[in-house]
Design an enzyme around this catalytic site. Structure first.
Site, PDB file in Angstrom:
ATOM      1  N   LEU A  25     -11.905  60.548  77.446  1.00 48.62           N
ATOM      2  CA  LEU A  25     -11.413  61.599  78.323  1.00 48.62           C
ATOM      3  C   LEU A  25     -10.437  60.936  79.290  1.00 48.62           C
ATOM      4  CD1 LEU A  25     -11.829  64.630  78.961  1.00 48.62           C
ATOM      5  CD2 LEU A  25     -13.601  63.955  80.574  1.00 48.62           C
ATOM      6  N   ASP A  26      -9.231  61.489  79.415  1.00 52.79           N
ATOM      7  CA  ASP A  26      -8.224  60.905  80.303  1.00 52.79           C
ATOM      8  C   ASP A  26      -8.774  60.772  81.713  1.00 52.79           C
ATOM      9  OD1 ASP A  26      -6.402  60.687  78.316  1.00 52.79           O
ATOM     10  OD2 ASP A  26      -5.110  62.325  78.971  1.00 52.79           O
TER      11      ASP A  26
END
Length: 280
Positions: A25-26
C-alpha cells in the site's frame, strides 16, 4: 508509513518475526493491508488478490512528478482552462478509463526495470519510461465534484485489477481534460475478499492484539472449500495425494472439524497439496 513499517509494528505487537504482507500500500494511502502471521504467512503467495477497491480524490488542474500530491509540480492550468472543463468532459474521460485499458504505470511505481524498482531509478536521477500494460477498471463511479478557481476535485469509487495505478488514472484523466491531474487522497477499502469492515488499526492491535480472521476463516473467504473425511484429512496432513476435488485452481482442504489443513490443487486425477498448514 510504508507497508514494511506496518509489518515491523505488527511484529512487535504480536511478538513474532513471522509476519508478512500481501500487496503493498503506497505510503500516502490508507486502508486495507493484508497481513499474515505465523502459519498464515504460508498463504500470502497463494492469495488471488486480483480485485481491489479504492475511495479516491482526484485533483484536476495540476500535474506532478509522482502523479500524486506528494510530487513536485510539473504544470498548473490557467483558471480559465479549469473553468472550461465541463462535467461532460469529465464523464467522457472517466468512461475512456473504464474497462480493459492500456495503462502506463507511474514512473515512481514499484515496477521493475532491469531488476531495479522504477522509483529507485527515478530517485537516482534516471529518466524512466515504462511501457503500457493491460489493466482492468471494473468500476469508476464519480461520487462528488468540487469546483475551485484553480482546480476540480473529484471523489470516486474505483474497483480495478491488481497492478492498476489509481494515480495513473488521475494523471490520464487530467491529460484527457487538458488541464493536468494528480491523485490527492487514496483509501483502499477491499483487497480480494478482505474488507475495511474487519480491518484493525495499529492502535486497536496495540490495545487488543487479536486477529481479524483465524487461519480457517481466512482460507474459507479466499479459496474454494474441499471438505474431507478423517482418513483423507490424515493423508493430506502427511503430504499424501488424495482423491481429486473437481475444483478448478487452488482450494482449501478442511477436516471434519472444519479446520483448514492444507491448500491443494487437482492434477492428474488427484488432489495434491501446495502447502500443508496443519501437519500431522
Amino acid at each position: 508509513m510504508t507497508s514494511h513499517d506496518v509489518v515491523a509494528r505488527v511484529r512487535r505487537i504480536m511478538g513474532t518475526r513471522k509476519v508478512g504482507h500481501a500487496g503493498t500500500l503506497d505510503p500516502m494511502a490508507t486502508g486495507v493491508l493484508v497481513l499474515g502471521i505465523e502459519r498464515a504467512t504460508k498463504l500470502l503467495g497463494h492469495l488471488a488478490l486480483d480485485r481491489k477497491t479504492y475511495l479516491a480524490t482526484l485533483c484536476l488542474g495540476a500535474s506532478t512528478s509522482t502523479d500524486d500530491v506528494e510530487g513536485e509540480p510539473l504544470s498548473t492550468a490557467d483558471p480559465a482552462a479549469v473553468a472550461a472543463v465541463s462535467d461532460e468532459d469529465i464523464a467522457g474521460g472517466i468512461a475512456a478509463l473504464t474497462g480493459e485499458i492500456d495503462q502506463v504505470p507511474s514512473a515512481v511505481s514499484a515496477v521493475k526495470v532491469a531488476g531495479k524498482r522504477a522509483y529507485a531509478r527515478v530517485r537516482a536521477g534516471e529518466d524512466v519510461a515504462l511501457p503500457p500494460r493491460k489493466v482492468s477498471v471494473y468500476r469508476f463511479d464519480l461520487l462528488a465534484t468540487r469546483r475551485e478557481k484553480d482546480r476540480i476535485e473529484l471523489d470516486a469509487v474505483i474497483e480495478c485489477s491488481s497492478g492498476t495505478y489509481v494515480r495513473a488514472l488521475a494523471r490520464d484523466l487530467g491529460a484527457a481534460t487538458g488541464i493536468g491531474g494528480h491523485l490527492a487522497a487514496l483509501r483502499r477499502t477491499t483487497v480480494g475478499p478482505f474488507t475495511l469492515a474487519v480491518a484493525r488499526t495499529l492502535e486497536q492491535l496495540e490495545d487488543k492484539p487479536e486477529l481479524s480472521h483465524d487461519l480457517s476463516s481466512a482460507v474459507a473467504k479466499a479459496f474454494p472449500r474441499y471438505d474431507v473425511d478423517a482418513a483423507t484429512a490424515k493423508a493430506v496432513q502427511y503430504g499424501q495425494q488424495v482423491r481429486a476435488s473437481g475444483i478448478e485452481g487452488t482450494f482449501g482442504v478442511f477436516d471434519p472439524d472444519g479446520r483448514v489443513i492444507a491448500l491443494a490443487v487437482d492434477a492428474g486425477g488427484v488432489a495434491r497439496s501446495v502447502v500443508v498448514l496443519d501437519p500431522a
